[in-house]
Design a protein around this motif. Structure first.
Motif, PDB file in Angstrom:
ATOM      1  N   GLY A  40      13.288  42.045  55.018  1.00  0.00           N
ATOM      2  CA  GLY A  40      12.844  43.383  55.394  1.00  0.00           C
ATOM      3  C   GLY A  40      13.252  44.468  54.426  1.00  0.00           C
ATOM      4  N   ILE A  41      13.722  44.111  53.232  1.00  0.00           N
ATOM      5  CA  ILE A  41      14.170  45.101  52.252  1.00  0.00           C
ATOM      6  C   ILE A  41      13.163  45.197  51.120  1.00  0.00           C
ATOM      7  CG2 ILE A  41      15.964  45.698  50.577  1.00  0.00           C
ATOM      8  CD1 ILE A  41      17.961  44.247  52.328  1.00  0.00           C
ATOM      9  N   THR A  42      12.657  46.399  50.894  1.00  0.00           N
ATOM     10  CA  THR A  42      11.696  46.610  49.816  1.00  0.00           C
ATOM     11  C   THR A  42      12.161  47.692  48.834  1.00  0.00           C
ATOM     12  OG1 THR A  42      10.450  48.161  51.208  1.00  0.00           O
ATOM     13  CG2 THR A  42       9.714  45.860  51.193  1.00  0.00           C
ATOM     14  N   THR A  43      13.404  48.139  48.977  1.00  0.00           N
ATOM     15  CA  THR A  43      13.993  49.100  48.051  1.00  0.00           C
ATOM     16  C   THR A  43      15.024  48.381  47.193  1.00  0.00           C
ATOM     17  OG1 THR A  43      13.699  50.901  49.630  1.00  0.00           O
ATOM     18  CG2 THR A  43      15.252  51.267  47.828  1.00  0.00           C
ATOM     19  N   PHE A  44      14.981  48.625  45.892  1.00  0.00           N
ATOM     20  CA  PHE A  44      15.877  47.951  44.964  1.00  0.00           C
ATOM     21  C   PHE A  44      16.506  48.938  43.988  1.00  0.00           C
ATOM     22  CE2 PHE A  44      14.463  43.795  46.160  1.00  0.00           C
ATOM     23  CZ  PHE A  44      15.365  42.887  45.591  1.00  0.00           C
ATOM     24  N   GLU A  45      17.734  48.634  43.574  1.00  0.00           N
ATOM     25  CA  GLU A  45      18.332  49.261  42.407  1.00  0.00           C
ATOM     26  C   GLU A  45      18.153  48.309  41.233  1.00  0.00           C
ATOM     27  OE1 GLU A  45      22.797  49.934  40.845  1.00  0.00           O
ATOM     28  OE2 GLU A  45      22.324  51.068  42.678  1.00  0.00           O
ATOM     29  N   ALA A  46      17.555  48.797  40.153  1.00  0.00           N
ATOM     30  CA  ALA A  46      17.339  47.976  38.966  1.00  0.00           C
ATOM     31  C   ALA A  46      18.611  47.972  38.128  1.00  0.00           C
ATOM     32  CB  ALA A  46      16.169  48.528  38.155  1.00  0.00           C
ATOM     33  N   ARG A  47      19.199  46.799  37.976  1.00  0.00           N
ATOM     34  CA  ARG A  47      20.468  46.698  37.243  1.00  0.00           C
ATOM     35  C   ARG A  47      20.399  45.525  36.276  1.00  0.00           C
ATOM     36  NH1 ARG A  47      25.733  46.004  40.767  1.00  0.00           N
ATOM     37  NH2 ARG A  47      24.960  47.922  41.711  1.00  0.00           N
ATOM     38  N   THR A  48      21.051  44.415  36.612  1.00  0.00           N
ATOM     39  CA  THR A  48      20.987  43.232  35.759  1.00  0.00           C
ATOM     40  C   THR A  48      19.853  42.336  36.245  1.00  0.00           C
ATOM     41  OG1 THR A  48      23.347  43.359  35.302  1.00  0.00           O
ATOM     42  CG2 THR A  48      22.273  41.254  34.889  1.00  0.00           C
ATOM     43  N   VAL A  49      19.039  41.895  35.315  1.00  0.00           N
ATOM     44  CA  VAL A  49      17.869  41.081  35.644  1.00  0.00           C
ATOM     45  C   VAL A  49      17.908  39.812  34.799  1.00  0.00           C
ATOM     46  CG1 VAL A  49      15.348  40.969  35.671  1.00  0.00           C
ATOM     47  CG2 VAL A  49      16.510  43.129  36.221  1.00  0.00           C
ATOM     48  N   GLU A  50      18.006  38.670  35.467  1.00  0.00           N
ATOM     49  CA  GLU A  50      18.017  37.372  34.789  1.00  0.00           C
ATOM     50  C   GLU A  50      19.065  37.340  33.675  1.00  0.00           C
ATOM     51  OE1 GLU A  50      13.937  36.482  33.808  1.00  0.00           O
ATOM     52  OE2 GLU A  50      13.318  36.617  35.912  1.00  0.00           O
ATOM     53  N   GLY A  73       5.532  45.199  47.011  1.00  0.00           N
ATOM     54  CA  GLY A  73       5.740  46.455  47.727  1.00  0.00           C
ATOM     55  C   GLY A  73       7.096  47.077  47.456  1.00  0.00           C
ATOM     56  N   ILE A  74       7.688  46.767  46.301  1.00  0.00           N
ATOM     57  CA  ILE A  74       9.022  47.242  45.964  1.00  0.00           C
ATOM     58  C   ILE A  74       8.978  48.679  45.451  1.00  0.00           C
ATOM     59  CG2 ILE A  74      10.995  46.898  44.407  1.00  0.00           C
ATOM     60  CD1 ILE A  74      10.735  44.717  46.547  1.00  0.00           C
ATOM     61  N   THR A  75       9.949  49.485  45.876  1.00  0.00           N
ATOM     62  CA  THR A  75      10.214  50.782  45.259  1.00  0.00           C
ATOM     63  C   THR A  75      11.642  50.761  44.733  1.00  0.00           C
ATOM     64  OG1 THR A  75      10.938  51.752  47.352  1.00  0.00           O
ATOM     65  CG2 THR A  75       8.624  52.030  46.765  1.00  0.00           C
ATOM     66  N   TYR A  76      11.916  51.599  43.737  1.00  0.00           N
ATOM     67  CA  TYR A  76      13.231  51.607  43.105  1.00  0.00           C
ATOM     68  C   TYR A  76      13.977  52.892  43.438  1.00  0.00           C
ATOM     69  CZ  TYR A  76      11.577  47.547  40.596  1.00  0.00           C
ATOM     70  OH  TYR A  76      11.089  46.301  40.295  1.00  0.00           O
ATOM     71  N   SER A  77      15.174  52.737  43.996  1.00  0.00           N
ATOM     72  CA  SER A  77      15.998  53.887  44.336  1.00  0.00           C
ATOM     73  C   SER A  77      16.697  54.454  43.119  1.00  0.00           C
ATOM     74  CB  SER A  77      17.043  53.506  45.392  1.00  0.00           C
ATOM     75  OG  SER A  77      17.848  52.420  44.928  1.00  0.00           O
ATOM     76  N   ALA A  78      16.997  53.593  42.144  1.00  0.00           N
ATOM     77  CA  ALA A  78      17.714  54.031  40.945  1.00  0.00           C
ATOM     78  C   ALA A  78      17.666  52.916  39.913  1.00  0.00           C
ATOM     79  CB  ALA A  78      19.171  54.370  41.269  1.00  0.00           C
ATOM     80  N   ALA A  79      17.943  53.297  38.670  1.00  0.00           N
ATOM     81  CA  ALA A  79      18.140  52.332  37.593  1.00  0.00           C
ATOM     82  C   ALA A  79      19.552  52.512  37.058  1.00  0.00           C
ATOM     83  CB  ALA A  79      17.119  52.536  36.483  1.00  0.00           C
ATOM     84  N   SER A  80      20.227  51.407  36.746  1.00  0.00           N
ATOM     85  CA  SER A  80      21.617  51.456  36.310  1.00  0.00           C
ATOM     86  C   SER A  80      21.787  50.709  34.993  1.00  0.00           C
ATOM     87  CB  SER A  80      22.540  50.853  37.373  1.00  0.00           C
ATOM     88  OG  SER A  80      23.884  50.876  36.938  1.00  0.00           O
ATOM     89  N   PRO A  81      21.783  51.439  33.868  1.00  0.00           N
ATOM     90  CA  PRO A  81      21.878  50.781  32.564  1.00  0.00           C
ATOM     91  C   PRO A  81      23.286  50.439  32.098  1.00  0.00           C
ATOM     92  CG  PRO A  81      21.542  53.135  32.273  1.00  0.00           C
ATOM     93  CD  PRO A  81      21.476  52.873  33.758  1.00  0.00           C
ATOM     94  N   GLY A  82      24.302  50.710  32.884  1.00  0.00           N
ATOM     95  CA  GLY A  82      25.667  50.409  32.455  1.00  0.00           C
ATOM     96  C   GLY A  82      26.156  51.338  31.366  1.00  0.00           C
ATOM     97  N   LEU A  83      25.691  52.572  31.414  1.00  0.00           N
ATOM     98  CA  LEU A  83      26.030  53.541  30.380  1.00  0.00           C
ATOM     99  C   LEU A  83      27.539  53.749  30.285  1.00  0.00           C
ATOM    100  CD1 LEU A  83      24.031  55.307  28.613  1.00  0.00           C
ATOM    101  CD2 LEU A  83      24.774  57.220  30.035  1.00  0.00           C
ATOM    102  N   PHE A  84      28.078  53.618  29.097  1.00  0.00           N
ATOM    103  CA  PHE A  84      29.482  53.856  28.736  1.00  0.00           C
ATOM    104  C   PHE A  84      30.455  52.807  29.274  1.00  0.00           C
ATOM    105  CE2 PHE A  84      27.832  58.398  29.136  1.00  0.00           C
ATOM    106  CZ  PHE A  84      27.435  58.459  27.810  1.00  0.00           C
ATOM    107  N   ILE A  85      29.991  51.771  29.948  1.00  0.00           N
ATOM    108  CA  ILE A  85      30.912  50.759  30.464  1.00  0.00           C
ATOM    109  C   ILE A  85      31.666  50.100  29.300  1.00  0.00           C
ATOM    110  CG2 ILE A  85      31.040  48.448  31.498  1.00  0.00           C
ATOM    111  CD1 ILE A  85      29.054  49.262  33.547  1.00  0.00           C
ATOM    112  N   GLY A  86      32.982  50.054  29.411  1.00  0.00           N
ATOM    113  CA  GLY A  86      33.821  49.380  28.435  1.00  0.00           C
ATOM    114  C   GLY A  86      34.079  50.146  27.163  1.00  0.00           C
ATOM    115  N   ALA A  87      33.606  51.395  27.071  1.00  0.00           N
ATOM    116  CA  ALA A  87      33.761  52.173  25.841  1.00  0.00           C
ATOM    117  C   ALA A  87      34.615  53.403  26.088  1.00  0.00           C
ATOM    118  CB  ALA A  87      32.394  52.592  25.303  1.00  0.00           C
TER     119      ALA A  87
END
Length: 278
Positions: A40-50, A73-87
């Motif tokens: 029943g979940i059609t909302t996703f945060e785009a983060r790590t893919v495969e 029928g997916i919608t995206y709540s946010a995208a998370s590119p990992g900006l500045f992680i580890g730096a």
């Protein structure tokens, strides 16, 4: 049948692309979408893919991600590119992330039809450098301003070891950046790992800035955070949901249900518990 009692809560439950199932091989994103939609979940945060972090995806994975609105029928709540992680702030990666990686992230987030991109703060240096906090705040202000020019919202996510690790440090950065499009991802599991206390005091400080919520549960064992199924850890997940309801929060609850090692049943088990407290 949906597992989500939508009539009981106005908060929207979202999945995360790498938290639904331990699938990382090429083509596995399709199965991840199917599992979430079946629940029943059609909302996703785009983060790590495969196995690759957004936006640096393979062509096939990107096409699946982009076409998911039509296919599932997916919608995206946010995208998370990992900006500045580890730096750290003096790392050669900072300018690369703030410019090329950020620009690419906004370009692809726009194609996913989401107006929200998540950022992290740089690592704290061990010794501390001159004006480090001010430089970090200026950097995040620059990121927020560039996003604002394109109509994007930016959300700061807390992470141990960074300049946004504890509730107080997150509040300090949010206040210092001071942009209307710069909000906060309340990640209570990461806060517990950094602070070793439950959410109550931090929530009172941070709730005016909360635009998104990441849900984890677990406990510190020998100084290391061990993630557990929802309702079995000590982070007081039930109390968090009750506090959000009382506050009138109507945003996203992103399920970070994966344990280490990630097991097939993690998502379903934690989602079933969440259903009982929403």
């Amino acid at each position: 049948m949906s597992l989500l009692p939508k009539e009981r809560s106005k908060m929207k439950v979202a999945a995360v692309t790498n938290e639904v199932a331990p699938l990382t091989s090429p083509g596995s994103l399709k199965r991840i979408f199917e599992i979430a939609v079946e629940a029943g979940i059609t909302t996703f945060e785009a983060r790590t893919v495969e196995g690759k972090r957004f936006p640096l995806l393979t062509g096939a994975a990107w096409e699946t991600l982009k076409q998911a609105s039509r296919t599932y029928g997916i919608t995206y709540s946010a995208a998370s590119p990992g900006l500045f992680i580890g730096a750290g702030i003096d790392s050669d990666l900072i300018d690369l992330h703030a410019n090329q990686l950020w620009s690419m992230s906004l370009d692809l987030a726009e194609k996913l039809e989401t107006d929200t991109v998540i950022t992290f703060a740089p690592l704290r240096s061990v010794a501390g450098t001159e004006n480090e906090f001010e430089r970090v705040a200026m950097l995040l202000g620059k990121v927020a301003d560039s996003a604002s020019q394109r109509g994007f919202q930016v959300q700061l996510e807390n992470l141990p070891g960074t300049w946004a690790d504890t509730s107080d440090s997150c509040l300090a950065l949010l206040e210092a950046v001071g942009r209307s499009n710069f909000g906060y991802v309340w990640d209570t599991g990461n806060l517990y790992e950094a602070e070793g206390v439950t959410f109550e005091a931090g929530f009172e400080k941070l709730k005016p800035y909360i635009r998104n919520v990441h849900l984890k549960d677990g406990r510190l064992i020998d100084g290391k955070m061990v993630w557990e199924h929802y309702g079995t850890g000590v982070t007081n997940l039930k109390g968090q949901i009750e506090a959000l309801k009382a506050f009138g929060y109507e945003g996203t609850l992103a399920l970070e249900a994966a344990r280490i090692p990630h097991q097939e049943e993690d998502f379903e088990t934690s989602l079933a518990y969440l259903k009982t407290i929403l």
